[in-house]
Design a protein around this motif. Structure first.
Motif, PDB file in Angstrom:
ATOM      1  N   ARG A 126       0.839  -1.206   0.000  1.00  0.00           N
ATOM      2  CA  ARG A 126       0.000   0.000   0.000  1.00  0.00           C
ATOM      3  C   ARG A 126       0.875   1.258   0.000  1.00  0.00           C
ATOM      4  NH1 ARG A 126      -4.429   0.176   4.566  1.00  0.00           N
ATOM      5  NH2 ARG A 126      -4.849  -1.860   3.669  1.00  0.00           N
TER       6      ARG A 126
ATOM      7  N   GLU B 257      -4.508  -3.316  -4.415  1.00  0.00           N
ATOM      8  CA  GLU B 257      -3.981  -4.137  -3.313  1.00  0.00           C
ATOM      9  C   GLU B 257      -4.710  -5.486  -3.247  1.00  0.00           C
ATOM     10  OE1 GLU B 257      -3.384  -3.566   1.524  1.00  0.00           O
ATOM     11  OE2 GLU B 257      -4.949  -2.465   0.486  1.00  0.00           O
TER      12      GLU B 257
ATOM     13  N   CYS C 297      -2.934  -9.086  -3.665  1.00  0.00           N
ATOM     14  CA  CYS C 297      -2.946 -10.003  -2.514  1.00  0.00           C
ATOM     15  C   CYS C 297      -3.678 -11.315  -2.808  1.00  0.00           C
ATOM     16  CB  CYS C 297      -3.608  -9.352  -1.308  1.00  0.00           C
ATOM     17  SG  CYS C 297      -2.626  -8.061  -0.572  1.00  0.00           S
TER      18      CYS C 297
END
Length: 317
Positions: free
Chosen positions: A126, A169, A173
């Motif tokens: 991030r 993100e 992920c």
């Protein structure tokens, strides 16, 4: 366990006739109206957002209108929080909360038990993305999201960099795009909800949209947008709204006024089409066709019967 709070939701594309129907139903069922439009929250942006006038409210309380300055940002999560609090407040007065609007993602976020933050997080990534946003600019970062997840990119404004980063993100992920992550959630309805959708034959709807734009122009849209332009308000969420960005192009000397008005009509028609697609794909809506104006009182009776059956409420009339 407490029984669920009752909620009436009226959705549909721009210019279909949501405002008029909502007033009728609010009078009938002792209701208060919550705006489900992500742009009517802004003060001084009345004509371009087709904001309801005081005299049109017919004494029915309206909420979440004029609560932000045009330069302030507004997120889905904030809308979700504010509207849920309003639903509880209106219910506590023994009245029926009625959400009316056309911003699908916002309304969906309120009525379903969506978690905006249950995907894994990566703090290091991030921070890297935040740095990247500073380096290459918000638009360029948003373009990266568009390539990966066009559906989320359409829903997130480029200036809402926090949401753009969150979407990137989630993809990094989980290997899944954010819209897929949300689509895979099986959310429960948080309220006892009657979800009414208004629709209309496309040609008729487009005709109404074009007429509405012409009425906005004659009602002073140019003056309204000029005020914001003179104040130096730009590069923020509110000015990206249809009705404002087109007139800004004219005021910035990029197009003629007639071109700006034509662009506004075209963008409004395209938006209406996107709204209908979103509602049909994302929500379990009971649709009512308002194409026949002569049939309107009959249609309102039909909708009233549906509401009474769905929510077990009685009409005052």
């Amino acid at each position: 366990m407490d029984s669920k709070q009752k909620l009436l939701v009226i959705i549909g594309p721009t210019a279909v006739g949501k405002t008029k129907l909502s007033i009728e139903l609010a009078k009938q069922y002792n209701g208060e109206i919550i705006s489900g439009d992500s742009m009517q929250i802004y003060r001084g942006m009345d004509i371009g957002t087709a904001k309801i006038k005081i005299e049109e409210m017919e004494g029915i309380p309206h909420h979440l209108i004029d609560i932000k300055e045009p330069e302030e940002s507004f997120s889905v999560a904030e809308f979700q929080q504010l509207v849920r609090a309003k639903i509880a407040e209106i219910t506590s007065k023994g009245k029926l909360p009625i959400i009316v609007g056309g911003t699908g993602l916002y309304i969906q976020s309120v009525i379903y038990d969506y978690q905006f933050s249950d995907a894994p997080a990566d703090e290091k990534l991030r921070l890297q993305l935040e740095e990247r946003a500073m380096e290459i600019g918000y638009e360029a970062l948003h373009d990266e999201l568009t390539k990966i997840d066009p559906e989320s990119a359409r829903q997130i404004h480029p200036n809402n960099v926090r949401r753009v980063i969150r979407a990137l993100e989630i993809y990094h992920c989980t290997g899944k795009i954010m819209s897929e992550h949300q689509n895979n959630q099986q959310p429960d309805l948080l309220y006892e909800t009657a979800l009414i959708g208004l629709t209309m034959e496309r040609e008729k709807l487009y005709e109404r949209i074009n007429t509405r734009v012409e009425l906005m122009v004659s009602a002073g849209l140019l003056e309204e947008v000029s005020q914001l332009h003179k104040q130096g308000i730009r590069d923020c969420q509110s000015i990206q709204a249809i009705g404002y960005k087109e007139i800004y192009d004219y005021l910035d000397g990029k197009v003629s006024l007639s071109e700006a008005v034509e662009n506004l009509k075209q963008n409004s028609r395209r938006y209406a089409k996107r709204q209908l697609t979103w509602f049909r794909n994302k929500m379990g809506v009971e649709w009512f066709d308002l194409s026949n104006a002569l049939d309107l009182s009959k249609k309102i009776t039909e909708i009233s019967h549906y509401v009474e059956g769905k929510l077990q409420v009685k009409s005052n009339t």
